[in-house]
Structure formats: C-alpha cells, structure tokens
Design an enzyme around this catalytic site. Structure first.
Site, PDB file in Angstrom:
ATOM      1  CB  SER A   9      -0.955   0.006   1.195  1.00 34.77           C
ATOM      2  OG  SER A   9      -0.236  -0.123   2.403  1.00 34.77           O
ATOM      3  CG  ASP A 169      -5.044   4.732   7.571  1.00 33.26           C
ATOM      4  OD1 ASP A 169      -4.078   5.471   7.881  1.00 33.26           O
ATOM      5  OD2 ASP A 169      -4.988   3.918   6.617  1.00 33.26           O
ATOM      6  CG  HIS A 172      -2.029   3.273   4.738  1.00 32.14           C
ATOM      7  ND1 HIS A 172      -3.182   2.698   5.244  1.00 32.14           N
ATOM      8  CD2 HIS A 172      -1.364   2.288   4.089  1.00 32.14           C
ATOM      9  CE1 HIS A 172      -3.211   1.417   4.907  1.00 32.14           C
ATOM     10  NE2 HIS A 172      -2.133   1.143   4.213  1.00 32.14           N
TER      11      HIS A 172
END
Length: 195
Positions: A9, A169, A172
């Site tokens: 990611s 979040d 990240h």
C-alpha cells in the site's frame, strides 16, 4: 525511462488524498525535473506481502522496466511472516528484475512502532522486530543486486514526532508523509540511475 513501483500500500499510495502526492508520481516528477523522460506504472497492490511480488515483477517485466522501486515488508510484519521467508521472496523478486535488465531500489519494512495503534508498552518490541526484519531484507536485496534506500533512518523519527505525516487511518502516510518518504528514497534512485 520506464519507472515501475512494486510492493504494498505504501508503493500504491494508500492514505494520500491526491494521486500526485504518492511515491510514484513524486519520484517521477523529481526525475523529470532532472531531465529524464519518465513512463510511470504502479504495479503495487495494497495488502501485498513479499510472496505477492512475483506477479508484480512479471507485470513489470511484461510492460518493460528500466528502474523498479520496491516498497515491501509492512504486511509481512503484521502477518508474522518469518524474516528469512520474506527476505528470500524479496531476493527472488530483485533477482528476476535484475535479470530483465532493471536497476532496482528497495525500501525495506517500516518501523511499525510509530503507528498509533501500537500500545506504548510494546513499542520497543515492535521496533526491534521491525529492525530485524528490515535487516534480513536489506541483506537479501543487496545479494540480489539491488540498492537499498535507507528510508527508515530519515523517516521514522519524523513520523514519530509529527502526526500530520499519517493519513486519517493513523497507519498509512498522508500526502505530506509520502513527500517525506520520496525525499528519503530519492538519493538511492539517483544512485542507480547514475551507475
């Protein structure tokens, strides 16, 4: 110059609200500013582990690759993949890219102790495990012919001190966080291009 981003990611840019603030576009913009014509493709997949690199490498080779930037390791850590297993999978991915003629830059597993979800009492343990995993990756990547970007040395203290570098979040990076990571990656990318 065919620039390919592989990995998880972080390589895919999860957390940023603007595509141009993710690693691929940031690195491509820097290379264009240095006079390179850049064809960027991102083969990274959110949630990917080192075991998932094989398919990404195949896609990168099929599309043509001059420089591959591989960012991997966070999901291996969160899923308790043994360091020797993930490191070997990374080694094999780098070796395949090198055989295809690509220069390869690897950014190893991040220090997950800076993530807000990690209880303070466990941070020293998580940091040690993260460092050990990254060291195994580093050794494997170098053996396979990659240049390792020592991103963590520059990035971890900044992320630990500045919550704005994280996305909503709290796991990240935000766009600002990706800019910090891209800046830390750039010297290794430039070293590969000048070799």
């Amino acid at each position: 110059m065919r620039l390919r981003l592989l990995g998880d990611s972080l390589a895919a840019g999860v957390g940023s609200t603007r595509r141009e603030d993710t690693l691929g576009p940031l690195l491509a913009a820097r290379l264009r500013a240095a006079g390179h014509k850049v064809d960027l493709r991102v083969h990274a997949v959110p949630g990917a582990r080192s075991a998932d690199l094989r398919a990404q490498v195949q896609a990168a080779i099929a599309s043509g690759v001059d420089l591959a930037v591989v960012v991997i390791g966070a999901n291996d850590l969160t899923r308790f993949v043994p360091a020797h297993v993930g490191a070997q999978q990374l080694h094999d991915a780098v070796a395949d890219l090198r055989r295809a003629g690509a220069g390869v830059v690897v950014s190893t597993a991040p220090d997950l102790s800076v993530v807000a979800h990690v209880p303070p009492a466990l941070r020293h343990v998580v940091s040690a495990v993260s460092r050990d995993y990254a060291l195994a990756q580093q050794q494997a990547a170098i053996r396979a012919g990659a240049v390792v970007a020592h991103v963590e040395q520059a990035v971890t203290p900044r992320f630990a001190a500045d919550p704005s570098l994280f996305a909503a979040d709290r796991f990240h990076p935000s766009g600002a966080g990706y800019r910090v990571i891209a800046e830390a990656l750039a010297p290794a990318v430039e070293a590969v291009l000048s070799a």
